[in-house]
Design a protein around this motif. Structure first.
Motif, mmCIF file in Angstrom:
data_model
loop_
_atom_site.group_PDB
_atom_site.id
_atom_site.type_symbol
_atom_site.label_atom_id
_atom_site.label_comp_id
_atom_site.label_asym_id
_atom_site.label_seq_id
_atom_site.Cartn_x
_atom_site.Cartn_y
_atom_site.Cartn_z
ATOM 1 N N GLU A 170 0.829 -1.210 0.000
ATOM 2 C CA GLU A 170 0.000 0.000 0.000
ATOM 3 C C GLU A 170 0.860 1.256 0.000
ATOM 4 O O GLU A 170 0.625 2.202 -0.774
ATOM 5 N N ALA A 171 1.888 1.286 0.855
ATOM 6 C CA ALA A 171 2.762 2.454 0.921
ATOM 7 C C ALA A 171 3.561 2.607 -0.368
ATOM 8 O O ALA A 171 3.752 3.721 -0.869
ATOM 9 N N ALA A 172 4.040 1.496 -0.923
ATOM 10 C CA ALA A 172 4.830 1.549 -2.157
ATOM 11 C C ALA A 172 3.992 2.079 -3.318
ATOM 12 O O ALA A 172 4.466 2.891 -4.123
ATOM 13 N N PHE A 173 2.746 1.613 -3.417
ATOM 14 C CA PHE A 173 1.882 2.084 -4.503
ATOM 15 C C PHE A 173 1.656 3.588 -4.385
ATOM 16 O O PHE A 173 1.748 4.322 -5.381
ATOM 17 N N ASP A 578 -8.249 5.049 5.075
ATOM 18 C CA ASP A 578 -8.628 3.643 4.936
ATOM 19 C C ASP A 578 -7.801 3.015 3.819
ATOM 20 O O ASP A 578 -7.961 3.355 2.652
ATOM 21 N N TYR A 579 -6.917 2.084 4.177
ATOM 22 C CA TYR A 579 -6.044 1.469 3.179
ATOM 23 C C TYR A 579 -6.812 0.598 2.194
ATOM 24 O O TYR A 579 -6.293 0.269 1.115
ATOM 25 N N ALA A 580 -8.039 0.217 2.523
ATOM 26 C CA ALA A 580 -8.848 -0.532 1.568
ATOM 27 C C ALA A 580 -9.080 0.286 0.301
ATOM 28 O O ALA A 580 -9.172 -0.274 -0.802
ATOM 29 N N ARG A 583 -6.130 -0.293 -1.864
ATOM 30 C CA ARG A 583 -6.174 -1.614 -2.508
ATOM 31 C C ARG A 583 -7.195 -1.658 -3.636
ATOM 32 O O ARG A 583 -6.983 -2.353 -4.642
ATOM 33 N N ASP A 584 -8.293 -0.923 -3.505
ATOM 34 C CA ASP A 584 -9.255 -0.862 -4.605
ATOM 35 C C ASP A 584 -8.609 -0.286 -5.867
ATOM 36 O O ASP A 584 -8.864 -0.757 -6.983
ATOM 37 N N ARG A 585 -7.765 0.719 -5.686
ATOM 38 C CA ARG A 585 -7.099 1.326 -6.842
ATOM 39 C C ARG A 585 -6.017 0.405 -7.404
ATOM 40 O O ARG A 585 -5.839 0.317 -8.631
ATOM 41 N N ILE A 586 -5.288 -0.260 -6.536
ATOM 42 C CA ILE A 586 -4.295 -1.229 -7.002
ATOM 43 C C ILE A 586 -4.966 -2.287 -7.872
ATOM 44 O O ILE A 586 -4.449 -2.678 -8.924
ATOM 45 N N ARG A 588 -7.407 -2.037 -9.782
ATOM 46 C CA ARG A 588 -7.777 -1.545 -11.109
ATOM 47 C C ARG A 588 -6.566 -1.203 -11.971
ATOM 48 O O ARG A 588 -6.714 -0.996 -13.178
ATOM 49 N N VAL A 589 -5.388 -1.145 -11.369
ATOM 50 C CA VAL A 589 -4.194 -0.744 -12.107
ATOM 51 C C VAL A 589 -3.283 -1.923 -12.422
ATOM 52 O O VAL A 589 -2.733 -2.015 -13.529
ATOM 53 N N ILE A 590 -3.141 -2.857 -11.494
ATOM 54 C CA ILE A 590 -2.109 -3.892 -11.613
ATOM 55 C C ILE A 590 -2.752 -5.254 -11.852
ATOM 56 O O ILE A 590 -3.517 -5.748 -11.012
ATOM 57 N N PRO A 591 -2.470 -5.903 -12.981
ATOM 58 C CA PRO A 591 -3.037 -7.232 -13.257
ATOM 59 C C PRO A 591 -2.644 -8.231 -12.170
ATOM 60 O O PRO A 591 -1.530 -8.214 -11.654
ATOM 61 N N GLY A 592 -3.601 -9.097 -11.849
ATOM 62 C CA GLY A 592 -3.376 -10.094 -10.812
ATOM 63 C C GLY A 592 -3.931 -9.704 -9.459
ATOM 64 O O GLY A 592 -4.002 -10.540 -8.549
ATOM 65 N N PHE A 593 -4.311 -8.429 -9.298
ATOM 66 C CA PHE A 593 -4.827 -7.942 -8.014
ATOM 67 C C PHE A 593 -6.333 -7.676 -8.052
ATOM 68 O O PHE A 593 -6.866 -6.975 -7.193
ATOM 69 N N GLU A 594 -7.010 -8.235 -9.026
ATOM 70 C CA GLU A 594 -8.451 -8.073 -9.097
ATOM 71 C C GLU A 594 -9.091 -8.548 -7.777
ATOM 72 O O GLU A 594 -8.674 -9.543 -7.194
ATOM 73 N N ASP A 595 -10.116 -7.818 -7.333
ATOM 74 C CA ASP A 595 -10.814 -8.166 -6.088
ATOM 75 C C ASP A 595 -9.824 -8.250 -4.920
ATOM 76 O O ASP A 595 -9.902 -9.136 -4.067
ATOM 77 N N PHE A 596 -8.902 -7.305 -4.891
ATOM 78 C CA PHE A 596 -7.779 -7.325 -3.951
ATOM 79 C C PHE A 596 -8.240 -7.390 -2.500
ATOM 80 O O PHE A 596 -7.759 -8.214 -1.705
#
Length: 756
Positions: A170-173, A578-580, A583-586, A588-596
């Protein structure tokens, strides 16, 4: 009861030396773990903390990135993991009063060990221009100082945003998002100094810069080759996986210039029999000369090709490209040259070949012993060649296994911490946030130092880590940093980087992995990615070391608001709340993280997709796995010189020094030692126990000196020597780097010895 930190630096003038050990872990590891934990945390806190390490409802170890299986032990940690936790969960505190008592000049004379032992930093600290002490500062003023310096730059590319591998997903993104919205791809990270060579080689050959195996694959392998790696100290929980594989019938080859206790015998502290007898792991130890690995694997590839029926012709035909070029290059491999390059014997190599040919499922594991050479990328490509020849990628129990060092270094890269991002990643980021990311490549670590040295970079913001302690050419690096206008370090504890500053400096204290993280929406968790592509949650369970700490996501979000202001449409305040939302944005951006968010809530986490492993699909430029055929290289050492590799002690994790002992190598009470083969020492007139200066030699003609090292006669490979970093980083030329990856060549430094 926890003990107080040392008031003075311990004397390291006379380290004691006994014969090296031939087994790792066991009762000594348990005893050492408990002693360190008690000193830092006290008994009650030790129990409350260690029982949560690497548990499904606990926190991820802040040490290495080795994965956990689905079934966890009650004590799911190793000795060095326990040390890392104890150092973070310590009851010792570094307050503003400490900084008032210790001016910058005093901190600059202290060892990394002493600095780290002082405890957790409790408040933001500021070194004003011309000041000689750090002083307390409010968070609001700290972010204002950062905004002043960043907005005054002539270009966003005059700022550097460095990331340590401990930083959460989360922090890295958020960190890379801020940097790109600010306008730069200057996102150097610790991977530039370790597994960048692995990523470069694997991306070209199999299409993804990560390992292809799971923990279960290791357990199913017929043959495991461990090259340039010391699991007993650097990834101790890996020994359990090797033991399980061995019990199932696997053979193990270790390729390393030094014999290492953990690969000789593992005394598993989880079982009574393991502690008493242990398990012999090595079936074959190839004591290779430093830098001879490419020559070894090239000759093995030649011999495999020449053995009738040894190659997987169907796999090669359907899934690979470039076989003919490799076959032609391999044909030229010469026994005599290989024996010279490797220091091995013909029977040793023939025995290794027999083990390769007998295995249907082979895994090759490696670490810095392969990645930190001029020809590191070519060496790892040659490893891949061996696996491709026999179809050992995309098959259970087989594949590539670069063993990552820091607990989320792989996750940070997945999140976009990279100075050379893929256009598809930037396109997705821009679409999601309505920004225009820069497309030009940024600076990696080496180029960042060069930019500071040359006046092209004026602000260094480090998200964790110890930039000064981790980087090469210490004197050049420190002079470069002192040319900057501002240095900022997000830290839990003190290290050398806090004593080497720009004109102004900030220390921003942050939550650690062990700390509870409560934001406006409630208690938070973060996620990490392990060395084998598993993503899972991490939740601290301790009250923070101070009420003045901020989490890493909160620091990035508040900095972004201070620097970007109303011009940014990114909901930074929501991300901190809220870090959730992050994660919602991750997702939508990074393949493999759908429904993170839903998948991160699973106790076991989830595995990221890996096309070569999952589908035998290789997303390379050819659409297939690529054989390569680089010319064979190995270091050339003039007469009267040795080839030095820098390495860790057992009381060390990366640049963090837990103590002054290297128990497995028989060295106690000091770190300024150089290990030399007795035969080489005799030729050079280096008596055991004598003291010498190490002077590196490189083509620039600059003298780089590390003074006052005790000579230890040690069973290293002939022509080779070894000494600990960061003490020997001063010997590594800034411009001596790996081809393609630009990783510092810290494992192959030509040195001469002069009387101390």
């Amino acid at each position: 009861m926890a003990t107080k930190p040392p008031t003075g630096d311990p004397v390291q003038d006379a380290p004691q030396v006994t014969p090296p050990k031939h087994a790792a872990a066991g009762l000594p590891a348990i005893g050492h773990t408990l002693r360190i934990a008690q000193e830092q945390m006290g008994l009650a806190r030790t129990a409350r903390t260690l029982l949560k390490v690497n548990q499904k409802d606990g926190f991820d170890c802040p040490g290495c990135a080795w994965p956990e299986g689905d079934k966890r032990h009650t004590a799911e940690f190793c000795e060095n993991g326990a040390k890392a936790v104890a150092e973070e969960a310590t009851l010792r505190r570094v307050t503003p009063e400490f900084f008032a008592a210790h001016p910058l000049a005093d901190l600059a004379t202290r060892s990394g060990y002493w600095l780290g032992q002082q405890g957790r930093i409790t408040q933001p600290m500021y070194l004003p221009e011309g000041g000689d002490h750090y002083e307390a500062i409010s968070w609001e003023r700290a972010f204002a100082v950062i905004a002043e310096e960043l907005t005054a730059l002539g270009s966003p590319d005059e700022a550097l945003f460095y990331t340590s591998g401990r930083t959460s997903n989360e922090a890295a993104f958020l960190f890379q998002l801020f940097a790109r919205e600010f306008g730069t791809n200057n996102l150097p990270d610790c991977s530039n100094m370790c597994h960048e060579s692995s990523g470069s080689a694997l991306t070209e050959t199999i299409g993804i810069g990560k390992g292809s195996v799971s923990l279960e694959d290791l357990h199913q392998a017929d043959l495991i080759i461990v090259a340039g790696q010391n699991p007993g100290t650097n990834h101790p929980r890996m020994l359990s996986a090797l033991e399980k594989a061995k019990t199932a019938g696997a053979k193990i080859i270790s390729v390393n210039p030094l014999p290492e206790a953990g690969m000789e015998r593992f005394k598993n502290p989880q079982t009574p029999l393991g502690m008493l007898r242990g398990t012999a792991l090595n079936d074959l130890f190839l004591q290779i000369r430093i830098g001879g690995d490419q020559a070894l694997f090239r000759l093995l590839n030649k011999l495999v090709i020449e053995t009738e029926g040894a190659t997987d012709e169907t796999f090669i035909r359907e899934h690979t490209h470039g076989y003919e070029d490799l076959a032609a290059a391999a044909k030229e491999a010469d026994w005599d040259e290989t024996l010279t390059a490797t220091g091995l014997t013909r029977p040793e190599i023939e025995r290794a070949l027999a083990m390769v040919l007998a295995s249907k499922r082979t895994i090759v594991c490696w670490a810095m012993g392969l990645t930190q050479h001029k020809h590191a990328v070519a060496t790892i490509r040659e490893v891949v060649n061996l696996l491709l020849l026999r179809g050992n990628i995309g098959r259970p129990g087989a594949g590539v296994c670069p063993v990552r060092g820091h607990s989320n270094v792989q996750g940070d890269r997945t999140m976009g911490i990279f100075e050379r991002p893929a256009p598809a990643f930037l396109d997705a980021l821009d679409k999601e946030f309505g920004i225009t990311s820069p497309r030009g490549h940024g600076y990696d670590v080496v180029r960042s130092i060069q930019a500071m040295r040359d006046g092209h970079a004026k602000v260094l913001f480090a998200m964790g880590g110890n930039f000064v302690g981790a980087t090469p050419d210490t004197e050049v690096t420190e002079a470069a940093i002192r040319r900057t206008a501002l240095t900022v370090h997000v830290s839990t504890k003190l290290n050398r980087s806090h004593a080497v500053t720009g004109r102004r400096a900030l220390i921003l204290p942050t939550l650690g992995r062990t700390d509870k993280d409560v934001q406006a929406s409630g208690r938070q968790f973060v996620t990490v990615e392990d060395s084998m592509g598993m993503v899972h949650a991490s939740r601290g369970n301790l009250a923070p070391a101070s009420p003045h700490l901020l989490s890493e996501p909160a620091i990035v979000a508040r900095m972004a608001r201070a620097v970007l202001g109303s011009a940014s449409a990114t909901p930074w305040e929501d991300f901190e709340r809220d870090y959730a939302a992050v994660r919602d944005r991750i997702a939508r951006v990074i393949p493999g993280f759908e429904d993170f968010n839903a998948r991160a809530a699973r106790p076991e986490g989830f595995r990221l997709p890996h096309a070569p492993r999952d589908e035998r699909r290789f997303p390379t430029r050819t659409g297939k796995a690529n054989f390569t055929a680089a010319p064979v290289e190995y270091p050339q050492v003039p007469p009267g010189r040795l080839l030095l590799q820098t390495l860790r002690s057992h009381d060390q994790y990366n640049t963090t020094i837990y103590g002054l002992d290297d128990r497995y190598r028989g060295i106690t009470g000091g770190r300024r030692v150089v290990m030399v083969n007795p035969a080489d020492a005799a030729e050079l007139g280096l008596a055991d126990g004598s003291y010498t200066d190490l002077v590196s030699e490189w083509k620039d003609g600059v003298e780089r000196r590390a003074p006052g090292f005790r000579v230890v006669h040690y069973p290293t490979a002939r022509g080779c020597a070894a000494a600990y970093y960061p003490e020997t980083n001063v010997l590594v030329p800034l411009d001596s780097t790996a081809d393609t990856s630009n990783t510092p060549a810290s494992k192959s430094v030509v040195v001469r010895f002069e009387p101390a």
